[in-house]
Design a protein around this motif. Sequence first.
Motif, PDB file in Angstrom:
ATOM      1  N   PHE A  13       0.848  -1.190   0.000  1.00 54.08           N
ATOM      2  CA  PHE A  13       0.000   0.000   0.000  1.00 54.08           C
ATOM      3  C   PHE A  13       0.885   1.242   0.000  1.00 54.08           C
ATOM      4  CE2 PHE A  13       0.907  -0.608   4.480  1.00 54.08           C
ATOM      5  CZ  PHE A  13       1.135   0.683   4.931  1.00 54.08           C
ATOM      6  N   ALA A  14       0.268   2.352  -0.340  1.00 53.24           N
ATOM      7  CA  ALA A  14       0.888   3.664  -0.163  1.00 53.24           C
ATOM      8  C   ALA A  14      -0.108   4.542   0.573  1.00 53.24           C
ATOM      9  CB  ALA A  14       1.270   4.286  -1.505  1.00 53.24           C
TER      10      ALA A  14
ATOM     11  N   GLY B 176      -5.857   0.712  11.953  1.00 54.13           N
ATOM     12  CA  GLY B 176      -5.443   0.458  10.580  1.00 54.13           C
ATOM     13  C   GLY B 176      -4.377   1.446  10.132  1.00 54.13           C
ATOM     14  N   ILE B 177      -4.335   1.705   8.841  1.00 53.72           N
ATOM     15  CA  ILE B 177      -3.370   2.655   8.278  1.00 53.72           C
ATOM     16  C   ILE B 177      -3.847   4.082   8.487  1.00 53.72           C
ATOM     17  CG2 ILE B 177      -2.237   3.395   6.136  1.00 53.72           C
ATOM     18  CD1 ILE B 177      -2.715   0.441   5.170  1.00 53.72           C
ATOM     19  N   GLY B 178      -5.132   4.292   8.294  1.00 49.46           N
ATOM     20  CA  GLY B 178      -5.734   5.607   8.489  1.00 49.46           C
ATOM     21  C   GLY B 178      -5.918   6.358   7.199  1.00 49.46           C
ATOM     22  N   GLY B 179      -7.126   6.865   6.969  1.00 50.90           N
ATOM     23  CA  GLY B 179      -7.387   7.661   5.781  1.00 50.90           C
ATOM     24  C   GLY B 179      -8.844   8.089   5.714  1.00 50.90           C
TER      25      GLY B 179
ATOM     26  N   GLY C  51      -4.352  17.563   2.614  1.00 49.04           N
ATOM     27  CA  GLY C  51      -4.772  16.985   3.872  1.00 49.04           C
ATOM     28  C   GLY C  51      -5.886  15.967   3.776  1.00 49.04           C
ATOM     29  N   ASN C  52      -6.511  15.838   2.621  1.00 47.85           N
ATOM     30  CA  ASN C  52      -7.499  14.790   2.367  1.00 47.85           C
ATOM     31  C   ASN C  52      -6.688  13.527   2.063  1.00 47.85           C
ATOM     32  OD1 ASN C  52     -10.463  14.862   0.204  1.00 47.85           O
ATOM     33  ND2 ASN C  52     -10.126  13.832   2.126  1.00 47.85           N
ATOM     34  N   ASP C  53      -6.687  12.534   2.989  1.00 44.89           N
ATOM     35  CA  ASP C  53      -5.722  11.446   2.880  1.00 44.89           C
ATOM     36  C   ASP C  53      -6.378  10.117   2.510  1.00 44.89           C
ATOM     37  OD1 ASP C  53      -6.938  11.322   5.393  1.00 44.89           O
ATOM     38  OD2 ASP C  53      -5.166  10.509   6.372  1.00 44.89           O
ATOM     39  N   PHE C  54      -5.581   9.262   1.844  1.00 46.50           N
ATOM     40  CA  PHE C  54      -6.099   8.046   1.240  1.00 46.50           C
ATOM     41  C   PHE C  54      -5.106   6.898   1.377  1.00 46.50           C
ATOM     42  CE2 PHE C  54      -7.106  11.865  -1.193  1.00 46.50           C
ATOM     43  CZ  PHE C  54      -8.488  11.906  -1.071  1.00 46.50           C
ATOM     44  N   VAL C  55      -5.664   5.710   1.578  1.00 43.43           N
ATOM     45  CA  VAL C  55      -4.902   4.477   1.436  1.00 43.43           C
ATOM     46  C   VAL C  55      -4.965   4.098  -0.040  1.00 43.43           C
ATOM     47  CG1 VAL C  55      -4.702   2.059   2.103  1.00 43.43           C
ATOM     48  CG2 VAL C  55      -5.523   3.753   3.764  1.00 43.43           C
ATOM     49  N   MET C  56      -3.791   3.865  -0.666  1.00 41.45           N
ATOM     50  CA  MET C  56      -3.714   3.600  -2.094  1.00 41.45           C
ATOM     51  C   MET C  56      -3.288   2.154  -2.335  1.00 41.45           C
ATOM     52  SD  MET C  56      -4.306   6.819  -2.886  1.00 41.45           S
ATOM     53  CE  MET C  56      -4.105   6.812  -4.662  1.00 41.45           C
TER      54      MET C  56
ATOM     55  N   ALA D  89       3.975   7.780   2.521  1.00 44.38           N
ATOM     56  CA  ALA D  89       4.470   6.532   3.128  1.00 44.38           C
ATOM     57  C   ALA D  89       4.138   5.356   2.222  1.00 44.38           C
ATOM     58  CB  ALA D  89       3.837   6.311   4.498  1.00 44.38           C
ATOM     59  N   ARG D  90       4.909   4.287   2.382  1.00 42.89           N
ATOM     60  CA  ARG D  90       4.650   3.011   1.708  1.00 42.89           C
ATOM     61  C   ARG D  90       4.846   1.895   2.726  1.00 42.89           C
ATOM     62  NH1 ARG D  90       4.379   2.968  -3.750  1.00 42.89           N
ATOM     63  NH2 ARG D  90       4.981   4.863  -4.865  1.00 42.89           N
ATOM     64  N   GLY D  91       4.187   0.769   2.474  1.00 43.11           N
ATOM     65  CA  GLY D  91       4.355  -0.344   3.380  1.00 43.11           C
ATOM     66  C   GLY D  91       3.659  -1.582   2.857  1.00 43.11           C
TER      67      GLY D  91
END
Length: 310
Positions: free
Chosen positions: A14-15, A50-53, A21-26, A303-305
């Motif tokens: 994921f990224a 979780g990752i958060g978004g 500031g509008n954030d997303f899990v990609m 971030a990536r993970g």
Amino acid sequence: MFSTELQQLAGQAFAKAHATGNDFVMLSDPEGQLQLSETQVEALCHRRFGIGGDGLIRAIPTAKVKGYENQAAEHPEAYWFMDYRNSDGSIAEMCGNGVRAFVHFLIAEGLVDLQVGETLLIGSRAGVKHVTRLAQGYAANLGEWGLIFPEEAEQNSVDSMVRPAGWEQGVPALSITMGNPHTVVALPDTKMLQELNLLAAPEVSPVPEHGTNVEFVVPAEPLMHEGVAQVAMRVHERGVGETLSCGTGACAAAAAVRYRARSSALINVWNVEIPGGYVGVEFLANDDGGEDTILSGPAQIVARGVIGSE
């Protein structure tokens, strides 16, 4: 909490991206094999477990999205589809900040090659969108804006009532579609804007068929600065809550102010201040007699993970 749902996604790369500031899990799914449940999306977007978004975006070929085979056939150049989900797992039609983050993600993943000045077509549930890479950020043509309740709005420039949490009475609003639904409230001053309680969803009547995002906007005084109209906005997003930014909401807010203040109808360039920064909105006449809405602003991957198995 959510441990089972996350374990089912163990090993998935994921990224994490955001746009003002509008954030997303990609997530990248080039083979179209990743099946995501609402609970899994909610788990990934949870900010504690979780990752958060504010939402999740899956990159999948348009031709592999069930129900959008015709879109792929009619627009083969729109190879990639932005599969967008709200943080509660529900499906949304479009996200203006999300589509900028999506194109940035495609470039970073090496899935597309897009140079400054070039435009990429993206498939979505709100139709095909054109996104142009700028020297700093991206500009997305989100298509025509429109009135959700046109007959009511034509009579008095408002068509809905909105009551924020803690307010005894509702205030007039205008419901705008940007491919997804918005209800825009104009407030008289920034103090009232800052003091809003948006922890709970405002009450809206009538509610658009598929629910609605709710924007509260304050025009600057004076409205124009160096040829650009200035407004400030906060938003409660359907299926998410208050977010630092909403791209389609910024477009809807500018469109609503233009519509209600008919003398401002010729103002085509707007600067919208949201808690996460600033985005630009421009209205351009199209060949169909309507107006396309161009949203511009930055996008970043932070971030990536890989989702763990514990």
